[in-house]
Motif scaffolding. Structure first.
Motif, PDB file in Angstrom:
ATOM      1  N   ARG A  44       0.834  -1.205   0.000  1.00  0.00           N
ATOM      2  CA  ARG A  44       0.000   0.000   0.000  1.00  0.00           C
ATOM      3  C   ARG A  44       0.869   1.254   0.000  1.00  0.00           C
ATOM      4  O   ARG A  44       0.591   2.223  -0.708  1.00  0.00           O
ATOM      5  CB  ARG A  44      -0.924  -0.031   1.220  1.00  0.00           C
ATOM      6  N   SER A  45       1.931   1.238   0.786  1.00  0.00           N
ATOM      7  CA  SER A  45       2.838   2.389   0.825  1.00  0.00           C
ATOM      8  C   SER A  45       3.575   2.553  -0.496  1.00  0.00           C
ATOM      9  O   SER A  45       3.814   3.676  -0.950  1.00  0.00           O
ATOM     10  CB  SER A  45       3.848   2.219   1.965  1.00  0.00           C
ATOM     11  N   THR A  47       2.539   1.906  -3.511  1.00  0.00           N
ATOM     12  CA  THR A  47       1.698   2.541  -4.526  1.00  0.00           C
ATOM     13  C   THR A  47       1.533   4.031  -4.275  1.00  0.00           C
ATOM     14  O   THR A  47       1.166   4.780  -5.182  1.00  0.00           O
ATOM     15  CB  THR A  47       0.307   1.884  -4.562  1.00  0.00           C
ATOM     16  N   TYR A  48       1.796   4.477  -3.038  1.00  0.00           N
ATOM     17  CA  TYR A  48       1.695   5.901  -2.731  1.00  0.00           C
ATOM     18  C   TYR A  48       2.947   6.676  -3.127  1.00  0.00           C
ATOM     19  O   TYR A  48       2.873   7.858  -3.474  1.00  0.00           O
ATOM     20  CB  TYR A  48       1.445   6.107  -1.233  1.00  0.00           C
ATOM     21  N   ARG A  53       3.898   7.525 -10.811  1.00  0.00           N
ATOM     22  CA  ARG A  53       2.923   6.447 -10.954  1.00  0.00           C
ATOM     23  C   ARG A  53       1.614   6.935 -11.548  1.00  0.00           C
ATOM     24  O   ARG A  53       0.837   6.152 -12.073  1.00  0.00           O
ATOM     25  CB  ARG A  53       2.663   5.778  -9.601  1.00  0.00           C
ATOM     26  N   SER A  61      -0.732   0.932 -11.570  1.00  0.00           N
ATOM     27  CA  SER A  61      -0.464   1.167 -10.152  1.00  0.00           C
ATOM     28  C   SER A  61      -1.754   1.287  -9.349  1.00  0.00           C
ATOM     29  O   SER A  61      -1.835   0.805  -8.216  1.00  0.00           O
ATOM     30  CB  SER A  61       0.386   2.427  -9.973  1.00  0.00           C
ATOM     31  N   GLU A  62      -2.780   1.904  -9.927  1.00  0.00           N
ATOM     32  CA  GLU A  62      -4.051   2.005  -9.213  1.00  0.00           C
ATOM     33  C   GLU A  62      -4.737   0.645  -9.122  1.00  0.00           C
ATOM     34  O   GLU A  62      -5.429   0.356  -8.139  1.00  0.00           O
ATOM     35  CB  GLU A  62      -4.968   3.015  -9.908  1.00  0.00           C
ATOM     36  N   HIS A  65      -3.102  -0.947  -6.200  1.00  0.00           N
ATOM     37  CA  HIS A  65      -3.601  -0.359  -4.950  1.00  0.00           C
ATOM     38  C   HIS A  65      -5.012  -0.864  -4.636  1.00  0.00           C
ATOM     39  O   HIS A  65      -5.299  -1.256  -3.493  1.00  0.00           O
ATOM     40  CB  HIS A  65      -3.601   1.162  -5.072  1.00  0.00           C
ATOM     41  N   SER A  66      -5.889  -0.885  -5.624  1.00  0.00           N
ATOM     42  CA  SER A  66      -7.257  -1.361  -5.404  1.00  0.00           C
ATOM     43  C   SER A  66      -7.267  -2.843  -5.038  1.00  0.00           C
ATOM     44  O   SER A  66      -8.038  -3.274  -4.171  1.00  0.00           O
ATOM     45  CB  SER A  66      -8.107  -1.129  -6.659  1.00  0.00           C
ATOM     46  N   GLN A  69      -6.275  -3.264  -1.431  1.00  0.00           N
ATOM     47  CA  GLN A  69      -7.356  -2.848  -0.540  1.00  0.00           C
ATOM     48  C   GLN A  69      -8.462  -3.902  -0.466  1.00  0.00           C
ATOM     49  O   GLN A  69      -8.983  -4.211   0.611  1.00  0.00           O
ATOM     50  CB  GLN A  69      -7.948  -1.520  -1.026  1.00  0.00           C
ATOM     51  N   TYR A 123     -12.990   1.579  -2.755  1.00  0.00           N
ATOM     52  CA  TYR A 123     -11.637   1.102  -3.033  1.00  0.00           C
ATOM     53  C   TYR A 123     -11.316   1.081  -4.522  1.00  0.00           C
ATOM     54  O   TYR A 123     -10.142   1.077  -4.899  1.00  0.00           O
ATOM     55  CB  TYR A 123     -11.450  -0.304  -2.459  1.00  0.00           C
TER      56      TYR A 123
END
Length: 400
Positions: A44-45, A47-48, A53, A61-62, A65-66, A69, A123
């Motif tokens: 999670r970190s 992707t931030y 990105r 990348s999203e 992240h999804s 989540q 999400y």
């Protein structure tokens, strides 16, 4: 004939494999809860903070992240079931938020399905917007308005199911468990199923490996490990710290209330305020679709902020008039939710005309000053990436 017999045996076996694999995966997660939680946090970190990105690889990348989540949401359900099977003394003390949301999730399966749908949309909403944006601005805003309408419908139904009680964010219980406790319980259950005695891990503080001259200096707060189950009993507190120990065991008024009494029912002005708060994202998204071509147009921003701020003030006035003691009569959970909604008002500085006319220039100036400086240049690059995200998409600054 032989082929028919082979098929009749093979098909049931093939159909039984997915549930078997799912059970094996669940056991793996429970036995390695600490490592899985760390991996989730790391992904999670990542992707931030990946530079760039949101430009060349925004969809990939999203999607990552999804996916993380959604997987965490499934892991939360596994950990929650494992905790519910623990003996009462070993269960962690739940927060008011978890007590309330768990009560409604268990009481109403429809509540749980609605809350789960709402969480899954939240999400993945940015991913849907990114995909729709590739087909044009009209398609993008239609998708945004549609998603906001679906979320508003879910929240209105949740408001109805909870007998007109204010909504909490998130509507499902959060993860509040020590992964080590779940791992220990899962290993004990697995050993018991196989009929094997559970050998507790060696206690480094029991003095067996300590020279006699140093045993008196060994710490005595390690507790006592039960030989059969391997579970540990807490040690008694230090005599100089008895007061704080006893205070930590004191039950508050909210601890003894029934879960549904942690939030007061709203009616009249309070119910109108909650409905306005729920419908605000739909109105704002529709206004952005209508006037969004001119990003510096203040109409959508003023309309959305007025509805949210008006709903907040209307709710506070209702509490002031209806509750004994006014706002001081709010429960801890109500104060937390009201405080959270107050902080969410700050996101209006990152939306619409306020962002385009004021905040965007300030952020751009800061990111330019950080460039070509050791370490700070990386921070400036991340700020630029998020500036691109805030400028091009709607959902990154959404709070509902």
């Amino acid at each position: 004939m032989d082929a028919h017999k082979f098929a009749s045996k093979g098909v049931p076996e093939a159909l039984s494999l997915p549930p078997k694999w799912l059970g094996m995966y669940s056991d793996f997660i429970l036995k390695n809860a600490s490592a899985v939680s760390q991996i989730e946090s790391a992904l999670r970190s990542l992707t931030y903070i990946i530079p760039g990105r949101f430009r060349e690889s925004e969809i990939a990348s999203e999607s990552l992240h999804s996916g993380v989540q959604l997987l965490s949401l499934y892991h939360d359900s596994l950990l929650s079931k494992a905790i519910s099977r623990l003996p009462l003394p070993q269960r962690p003390h739940p927060s008011p938020h978890n007590r309330y949301t768990k009560f409604w999730s268990q009481r109403s399966p429809f509540y749980r399905r609605l809350a789960l749908t709402l969480q899954m949309i939240q999400y993945t909403e940015l991913l849907w917007e990114m995909a729709a944006k590739r087909k044009g601005e009209k398609v993008r805003w239609r998708v945004v308005v549609f998603l906001e309408a679906i979320k508003a419908l879910c929240r209105l139904l949740l408001l109805r199911l909870t007998n007109s009680r204010p909504l909490l964010s998130p509507p499902l219980p959060e993860r509040e468990v020590d992964p080590a406790t779940v791992e220990e319980s899962a290993r004990a259950a697995s050993a018991e199923e196989r009929g094997e005695p559970l050998i507790p891990p060696p206690d480094l503080n029991d003095g067996s490996q300590t020279p006699p001259s140093e045993r008196s200096e060994a710490p005595s707060d390690a507790g006592w490990t039960m030989p059969r189950t391997g579970l540990s009993m807490p040690s008694l507190p230090d005599t100089s710290d008895i007061s704080s120990y006893l205070l930590s065991k004191v039950l508050t008024a909210d601890d003894i209330k029934p879960p549904k009494a942690l939030l007061h029912r709203v009616s009249g002005k309070g119910e109108i305020a909650e409905i306005l708060y729920i419908l605000r994202p739909v109105v704002y998204a529709f206004a952005m679709q209508r006037w969004g071509r001119d990003k510096k147009n203040w109409t959508p921003w003023l309309l959305g902020l007025s509805i949210e701020y008006g709903a907040r003030q209307l709710a506070k006035n209702d509490f002031q008039e209806r509750l004994a003691g006014g706002l001081r009569g709010l429960t801890v959970l109500e104060r937390e939710e009201l405080r959270k909604r107050g902080w969410n008002l700050g996101w209006w500085m990152m939306r619409g005309a306020f962002y385009e006319n004021i905040t965007k220039g300030w952020i751009h100036t800061v990111s330019q000053k950080l460039q070509n400086k050791p370490l700070l240049g990386l921070v400036g690059g991340i700020i630029e990436d998020y500036e691109f995200l805030w400028d091009q998409h709607y959902f990154p600054t959404a709070t509902l």
